[in-house]
Design a protein around this motif. Sequence first.
Motif, PDB file in Angstrom:
ATOM      1  N   GLY A 112       0.996  -1.044  -0.042  1.00  0.00           N
ATOM      2  CA  GLY A 112       0.026   0.090  -0.003  1.00  0.00           C
ATOM      3  C   GLY A 112       0.943   1.267  -0.064  1.00  0.00           C
ATOM      4  N   TRP A 113       1.746   1.082   0.937  1.00  0.00           N
ATOM      5  CA  TRP A 113       2.709   2.405   1.115  1.00  0.00           C
ATOM      6  C   TRP A 113       3.780   2.573  -0.104  1.00  0.00           C
ATOM      7  CZ3 TRP A 113       7.645   1.786   4.248  1.00  0.00           C
ATOM      8  CH2 TRP A 113       8.317   2.867   4.212  1.00  0.00           C
ATOM      9  N   LEU A 114       4.320   1.708  -0.295  1.00  0.00           N
ATOM     10  CA  LEU A 114       5.500   1.736  -1.507  1.00  0.00           C
ATOM     11  C   LEU A 114       5.003   1.830  -2.831  1.00  0.00           C
ATOM     12  CD1 LEU A 114       8.452  -0.104   0.384  1.00  0.00           C
ATOM     13  CD2 LEU A 114       8.144   2.492   0.138  1.00  0.00           C
ATOM     14  N   VAL A 115       4.318   0.476  -3.151  1.00  0.00           N
ATOM     15  CA  VAL A 115       3.839   0.398  -4.331  1.00  0.00           C
ATOM     16  C   VAL A 115       2.759   1.155  -4.925  1.00  0.00           C
ATOM     17  CG1 VAL A 115       2.573  -1.482  -5.956  1.00  0.00           C
ATOM     18  CG2 VAL A 115       4.462  -2.090  -4.168  1.00  0.00           C
ATOM     19  N   ASP A 116       1.736   1.547  -3.937  1.00  0.00           N
ATOM     20  CA  ASP A 116       0.815   2.472  -4.522  1.00  0.00           C
ATOM     21  C   ASP A 116       1.404   4.101  -4.485  1.00  0.00           C
ATOM     22  OD1 ASP A 116      -0.529  -0.093  -3.653  1.00  0.00           O
ATOM     23  OD2 ASP A 116      -2.391   0.990  -4.311  1.00  0.00           O
ATOM     24  N   CYS A 164      -6.063   8.341  -8.989  1.00  0.00           N
ATOM     25  CA  CYS A 164      -5.095   9.006  -8.004  1.00  0.00           C
ATOM     26  C   CYS A 164      -5.683   9.139  -6.623  1.00  0.00           C
ATOM     27  CB  CYS A 164      -4.501  10.414  -8.552  1.00  0.00           C
ATOM     28  SG  CYS A 164      -3.450   9.990  -9.685  1.00  0.00           S
ATOM     29  N   LYS A 165      -7.094   9.677  -6.672  1.00  0.00           N
ATOM     30  CA  LYS A 165      -7.593   9.857  -5.288  1.00  0.00           C
ATOM     31  C   LYS A 165      -7.703   8.546  -4.487  1.00  0.00           C
ATOM     32  CE  LYS A 165     -10.400  13.894  -6.076  1.00  0.00           C
ATOM     33  NZ  LYS A 165     -11.450  14.314  -7.296  1.00  0.00           N
ATOM     34  N   GLN A 219      -2.560   4.432  -0.245  1.00  0.00           N
ATOM     35  CA  GLN A 219      -1.116   4.508   0.296  1.00  0.00           C
ATOM     36  C   GLN A 219      -1.245   4.960   1.888  1.00  0.00           C
ATOM     37  OE1 GLN A 219       0.914   8.115  -0.890  1.00  0.00           O
ATOM     38  NE2 GLN A 219       2.997   7.063  -0.367  1.00  0.00           N
ATOM     39  N   ARG A 220      -2.188   5.566   2.272  1.00  0.00           N
ATOM     40  CA  ARG A 220      -2.319   5.985   3.658  1.00  0.00           C
ATOM     41  C   ARG A 220      -2.615   4.935   4.464  1.00  0.00           C
ATOM     42  NH1 ARG A 220      -4.486  11.773   4.109  1.00  0.00           N
ATOM     43  NH2 ARG A 220      -3.069  12.499   2.294  1.00  0.00           N
ATOM     44  N   GLN A 221      -3.505   3.654   3.984  1.00  0.00           N
ATOM     45  CA  GLN A 221      -4.070   2.766   4.920  1.00  0.00           C
ATOM     46  C   GLN A 221      -2.645   1.785   4.842  1.00  0.00           C
ATOM     47  OE1 GLN A 221      -4.015  -1.018   3.690  1.00  0.00           O
ATOM     48  NE2 GLN A 221      -3.309  -0.640   2.002  1.00  0.00           N
ATOM     49  N   GLY A 222      -1.795   1.634   4.007  1.00  0.00           N
ATOM     50  CA  GLY A 222      -0.610   0.714   4.057  1.00  0.00           C
ATOM     51  C   GLY A 222       0.302   1.513   5.012  1.00  0.00           C
ATOM     52  N   THR A 235      10.238   9.373  -0.052  1.00  0.00           N
ATOM     53  CA  THR A 235       9.771   8.357   1.049  1.00  0.00           C
ATOM     54  C   THR A 235      10.785   8.030   1.816  1.00  0.00           C
ATOM     55  OG1 THR A 235       8.771   7.534  -1.188  1.00  0.00           O
ATOM     56  CG2 THR A 235       9.170   5.796   0.667  1.00  0.00           C
ATOM     57  N   VAL A 236      11.972   8.363   1.733  1.00  0.00           N
ATOM     58  CA  VAL A 236      13.125   8.223   2.798  1.00  0.00           C
ATOM     59  C   VAL A 236      12.760   8.632   4.174  1.00  0.00           C
ATOM     60  CG1 VAL A 236      15.374   8.578   3.323  1.00  0.00           C
ATOM     61  CG2 VAL A 236      15.092   7.869   1.000  1.00  0.00           C
TER      62      VAL A 236
END
Length: 311
Positions: free
Chosen positions: A124-128, A154-155, A161-164, A231-232
């Motif tokens: 969720g976080w990195l891939v999305d 995108c929405k 991303q946030r859920q991940g 992301t870092v």
Amino acid sequence: EPQELIDAFEARVAADAFIEPKDWMPDAYRRTLIRQISQHAHSEIVGMLPEGNWITRAPSLKRKTILLAKVQDEAGHGLYLYSAAETLGASREEMIDALHSGKAKYSTIFNYPTLTWADIGAIGWLVDGAAIMNQVPLQRTSYGPYARAMVRVCKEESFHQRQGYDALIVMSNGTDEQKAMVQDAIDRWWWPAIMMFGPPDDNSPNSAQSIRWRIKRETNDELRQKFIDATVPQVHLLGMKVPDPDLKWNEERGHYDYGALDWDEFYAVVRGEGPTAKERMEARRKAWDDGAWVREAADAHEARRRLKAAA
Ligand code: ACO
């Protein structure tokens, strides 16, 4: 192709006007879009598999509900994108057939296994997250139906991303075992995620023309750099490490310098040799075969509806 049509097309693109399905467009522009949009659609659909794998094993009802919604969103994205490609004259059957026969590409990232629950957070976080970085500029891509599909996509991706990231925040505040799972997921997903942006610019055969046609608005390396820079700090906020010994903030450039990507691995995965490639294609083909009765029923219903309408 008549020069005056080419000139008018190029002037519209240069003025940032959208090209619409009924507008004249060079054949190569149409083919490039069908290639990119159908690959993008395939990626969304194949992308349901690694996460779908965890729906029955989500650690709570809340996480299960979120994951179900996310995986369904990806199906929706695939469907908008197939529809966008159809406006260019590609047929759904042709596109699906190209995927199932191994002719069509889909994103390398979906050829890696999801071993633990932390992988679901990391996807969720990195891939999305990488997908958003690539898709935000595509909201201004020159082909109207593709650009408009990207707005909703995108929405939804930003919710993904946030859920991940949220799942990983919880785990990184948990037991030592949970923290170790988070670090292990980052170690395995970091490099494949930054490979998603595609080959380096000097080895990207399609980039120059796609940028001229404003299909692509930013290059592979530009987007990869933006993603790493954004992301870092998020990795550090989780109290985790980036698995790149060469990663270093470069004050002069105002960007992170990063280590060499394993391009041999990337091209092997593109060729269909990724760790779960075979399994993914088998799952897709099985889903298609298992769904045959639904397509037949829909056709029969439509035939009957037409007969009634004609009577
Ligand atoms: N996985 C698989 N194939 C890839 C990848 C990747 N990560 N990156 C590049 N390739 C392929 C390209 O499709 C191209 O092959 P082709 O000419 O047979 O189509 C080849 O490698 C060379 O790459 P480029 O010249 O850089 O190709 P292109 O200009 O199409 O750029 C990119 C590649 C950046 C992926 C572009 O197509 C794009 O922006 N696509 C839309 C986004 C997308 O598809 N996202 C899918 C993952 S996100 C998600 O689904 C959640």
